[in-house]
Design a protein around this motif. Structure first.
Motif, PDB file in Angstrom:
ATOM      1  N   GLU A  58      -5.212 -44.581 -22.381  1.00 48.56           N
ATOM      2  CA  GLU A  58      -5.610 -44.282 -23.756  1.00 48.56           C
ATOM      3  C   GLU A  58      -4.626 -43.350 -24.458  1.00 48.56           C
ATOM      4  O   GLU A  58      -4.293 -43.549 -25.624  1.00 48.56           O
ATOM      5  N   ASP A  82     -17.569 -48.613 -32.372  1.00 43.44           N
ATOM      6  CA  ASP A  82     -17.166 -47.632 -33.372  1.00 43.44           C
ATOM      7  C   ASP A  82     -15.807 -47.037 -33.009  1.00 43.44           C
ATOM      8  O   ASP A  82     -15.424 -47.017 -31.836  1.00 43.44           O
ATOM      9  N   GLY A  84     -15.169 -43.908 -33.455  1.00 40.97           N
ATOM     10  CA  GLY A  84     -15.394 -42.529 -33.041  1.00 40.97           C
ATOM     11  C   GLY A  84     -16.263 -42.422 -31.797  1.00 40.97           C
ATOM     12  O   GLY A  84     -15.923 -41.701 -30.851  1.00 40.97           O
ATOM     13  N   ILE A  85     -17.383 -43.109 -31.782  1.00 45.24           N
ATOM     14  CA  ILE A  85     -18.340 -42.986 -30.670  1.00 45.24           C
ATOM     15  C   ILE A  85     -17.720 -43.573 -29.404  1.00 45.24           C
ATOM     16  O   ILE A  85     -17.565 -44.781 -29.281  1.00 45.24           O
ATOM     17  N   TYR A  86     -17.347 -42.714 -28.491  1.00 42.40           N
ATOM     18  CA  TYR A  86     -16.577 -43.077 -27.291  1.00 42.40           C
ATOM     19  C   TYR A  86     -15.301 -43.847 -27.664  1.00 42.40           C
ATOM     20  O   TYR A  86     -14.778 -44.603 -26.831  1.00 42.40           O
ATOM     21  N   GLY A  87     -14.824 -43.666 -28.882  1.00 41.67           N
ATOM     22  CA  GLY A  87     -13.647 -44.383 -29.349  1.00 41.67           C
ATOM     23  C   GLY A  87     -12.403 -43.503 -29.321  1.00 41.67           C
ATOM     24  O   GLY A  87     -12.404 -42.409 -28.749  1.00 41.67           O
ATOM     25  N   ALA A  89     -10.624 -42.217 -31.968  1.00 39.62           N
ATOM     26  CA  ALA A  89     -10.317 -41.343 -33.100  1.00 39.62           C
ATOM     27  C   ALA A  89     -10.115 -39.891 -32.648  1.00 39.62           C
ATOM     28  O   ALA A  89      -9.188 -39.211 -33.096  1.00 39.62           O
ATOM     29  N   GLY A  90     -10.969 -39.423 -31.743  1.00 39.04           N
ATOM     30  CA  GLY A  90     -10.860 -38.040 -31.283  1.00 39.04           C
ATOM     31  C   GLY A  90      -9.536 -37.774 -30.598  1.00 39.04           C
ATOM     32  O   GLY A  90      -8.861 -36.770 -30.858  1.00 39.04           O
ATOM     33  N   LEU A  91      -9.138 -38.677 -29.714  1.00 33.79           N
ATOM     34  CA  LEU A  91      -7.889 -38.500 -28.979  1.00 33.79           C
ATOM     35  C   LEU A  91      -6.691 -38.560 -29.928  1.00 33.79           C
ATOM     36  O   LEU A  91      -5.712 -37.826 -29.752  1.00 33.79           O
ATOM     37  N   VAL A 106     -10.164 -42.805 -40.418  1.00 34.54           N
ATOM     38  CA  VAL A 106     -11.054 -43.399 -39.420  1.00 34.54           C
ATOM     39  C   VAL A 106     -12.043 -44.323 -40.121  1.00 34.54           C
ATOM     40  O   VAL A 106     -12.749 -43.899 -41.030  1.00 34.54           O
ATOM     41  N   PRO A 108     -15.310 -46.508 -39.600  1.00 37.26           N
ATOM     42  CA  PRO A 108     -16.373 -46.678 -38.601  1.00 37.26           C
ATOM     43  C   PRO A 108     -16.698 -48.148 -38.363  1.00 37.26           C
ATOM     44  O   PRO A 108     -16.440 -49.007 -39.208  1.00 37.26           O
ATOM     45  N   GLY A 109     -17.272 -48.415 -37.212  1.00 39.70           N
ATOM     46  CA  GLY A 109     -17.706 -49.769 -36.870  1.00 39.70           C
ATOM     47  C   GLY A 109     -19.047 -49.710 -36.172  1.00 39.70           C
ATOM     48  O   GLY A 109     -19.521 -48.630 -35.791  1.00 39.70           O
ATOM     49  N   THR A 111     -21.458 -49.430 -33.472  1.00 46.32           N
ATOM     50  CA  THR A 111     -21.490 -49.077 -32.059  1.00 46.32           C
ATOM     51  C   THR A 111     -22.594 -49.886 -31.376  1.00 46.32           C
ATOM     52  O   THR A 111     -23.514 -50.399 -32.036  1.00 46.32           O
TER      53      THR A 111
ATOM     54  N   LEU B 110     -24.059 -49.961 -40.327  1.00 41.46           N
ATOM     55  CA  LEU B 110     -23.514 -48.653 -39.940  1.00 41.46           C
ATOM     56  C   LEU B 110     -24.550 -47.571 -40.201  1.00 41.46           C
ATOM     57  O   LEU B 110     -24.901 -47.295 -41.347  1.00 41.46           O
ATOM     58  N   ALA B 122     -14.004 -36.788 -35.673  1.00 41.68           N
ATOM     59  CA  ALA B 122     -14.503 -37.561 -34.527  1.00 41.68           C
ATOM     60  C   ALA B 122     -15.429 -36.678 -33.688  1.00 41.68           C
ATOM     61  O   ALA B 122     -15.132 -36.372 -32.539  1.00 41.68           O
ATOM     62  N   LEU B 124     -18.337 -37.358 -32.374  1.00 41.81           N
ATOM     63  CA  LEU B 124     -19.236 -38.035 -31.421  1.00 41.81           C
ATOM     64  C   LEU B 124     -18.469 -38.823 -30.365  1.00 41.81           C
ATOM     65  O   LEU B 124     -18.888 -39.901 -29.946  1.00 41.81           O
ATOM     66  N   THR B 125     -17.352 -38.265 -29.914  1.00 36.95           N
ATOM     67  CA  THR B 125     -16.582 -38.965 -28.889  1.00 36.95           C
ATOM     68  C   THR B 125     -17.282 -38.913 -27.545  1.00 36.95           C
ATOM     69  O   THR B 125     -16.937 -39.636 -26.621  1.00 36.95           O
ATOM     70  N   VAL B 235     -13.620 -32.392 -34.122  1.00 33.38           N
ATOM     71  CA  VAL B 235     -13.220 -33.281 -33.024  1.00 33.38           C
ATOM     72  C   VAL B 235     -13.881 -32.880 -31.710  1.00 33.38           C
ATOM     73  O   VAL B 235     -13.760 -31.730 -31.273  1.00 33.38           O
TER      74      VAL B 235
END
Lengths: 243, 243
Positions: A58, A82, A84-87, A89-91, A106, A108-109, A111, B110, B122, B124-125, B235
């Motif tokens: 990743e 999404d 962000g959610i476990y996605g 964007a954070g990294l 970002v 969103p999509g 989840t 969404l 982000a 909610l990672t 983040v």
């Protein structure tokens, strides 16, 4: 300098993408992502440059996307579900650091909590917790604590990453933890390959879920104390008073 | 007999709707919903029949939609955000009962956890809980217990319905509960009017959030122990090891 857009493409089919995500993929020059997710979009956006990395790479993927944007390209990084959610964007924000460059946005999509719930009925009409069973980046003790807290607070629970080749028994372990608090007949559901070929759903009890052989394409739903099965649908009422 | 499709339209703008939701609204004959949400889509689908009910008349709205479908119309019921998460899909299934008629399908959209998180960065990672602060249908004690459980289990928390005219101080009360467990400087965020005119975002600490005057257009995010602010973005890292 170009820009980087982190795009949540939803479960994987075009129909479940947002208008905005579709537009971002049409307008970018380069699409970056995990090989499997890039394959989900390659056919619809054939004139793009594609860059992929394997699973578990990743950070490499994010650095590659940032570098392409710094070189002047408009880059879209695709995430399943999404952004962000476990996605990713954070990294991306972590690796970009305090410079604020290149420009990152970002999109969103859907989840799997949204798309899987819709497939199963309406299990998330009330408060819920989302917990990943992957212990690749989280100690198992922390996961266990979160499952127990959710069960004790009567939250519905959505389990992401319930199993993989390396940890075939994690869903069983999670169910055993939940069963310390919750009854065996608690209504549950599994959504598999949402929005993709072979999409399927199953409604079952927590006791049955314990013996269910989940794989990495499954998202698991555990109801709260009010959840029931109505005409085959997994339904959590909105509140604790009568309709 | 017609069919009823419960459609999550996302935060409210066309861009954040899915392709599938747009198609459902184009193909239906009747659009049913809460007045405010129907106004969000009326202009784009002008040739439809529109039926609305005021806020808090959710059961009437669902019964009206089911009745129209039984009379032979193809009906779309619009929900802001997701159709399931605090949406109408559950109530539709409850009121339809065991008959399984008319045909009901649920199209996800969404939810503010996805769209608000994307606006803020982000947050909610990693694992999180979604809790509504509305006690219209839930005893406050239950809400309080859920907030405490989420904080103690180090879940990020998304607060829906943080305030309304009738309960201006609920966000303060929620923050005071969270502050029994969490530090004052815990990074938090507020997303307001996501995808609509006047969209805004604010990143602040939990102590600052306690004094924030939220309204019904706000969705609130409270980070976990790892959440930080990077170049102005909220983040939460993916895991508990290094990038």
């Amino acid at each position: 300098m170009g820009k980087l857009t982190v795009v949540g493409i939803g479960p994987g089919d075009y129909e479940n993408m947002t208008v905005r995500a579709d537009r971002a993929l049409r307008e970018c020059q380069v699409i970056v992502g995990y090989q499997v997710y890039v394959e989900l979009v390659r056919e619809r956006y054939p004139d793009k440059e594609f860059l992929t990395t394997p699973m578990t790479r990743e950070a490499d993927r994010c650095l590659m996307a940032l570098e392409e944007a710094r070189k002047g390209k408009d880059v879209a990084m695709v995430c399943s579900g999404d952004s962000g959610i476990y996605g990713m964007a954070g990294l991306v924000y972590q690796l970009r650091g305090e410079s604020g460059e290149p420009d990152v946005s970002v999109i969103p999509g859907l989840t799997a909590a949204c798309s899987g719930a819709a497939l199963l009925g309406a299990p998330l009409t009330h408060d819920f917790a989302v917990v990943s069973l992957s212990d690749r980046l989280t100690p198992w003790e922390k996961i266990e604590k979160r499952l127990t807290a959710a069960a004790e607070a009567d939250l519905s629970v959505v389990l992401y990453n319930p199993a993989s080749h390396g940890r075939p028994d994690y869903l069983r372990r999670a169910c055993e933890i939940l069963l310390r608090t919750l009854p065996e007949d608690r209504p549950c559901g599994v959504a598999r390959s949402i929005g993709r070929e072979g999409e399927s759903r199953m409604v079952l009890t927590l006791d049955g879920l314990k013996d269910f052989e989940a794989d990495m394409f499954c998202t698991v739903f555990v109801g709260n104390s009010q959840t029931r099965i109505i005409a085959g649908e997994l339904v959590t009422p909105r509140g604790y008073r009568n309709v």
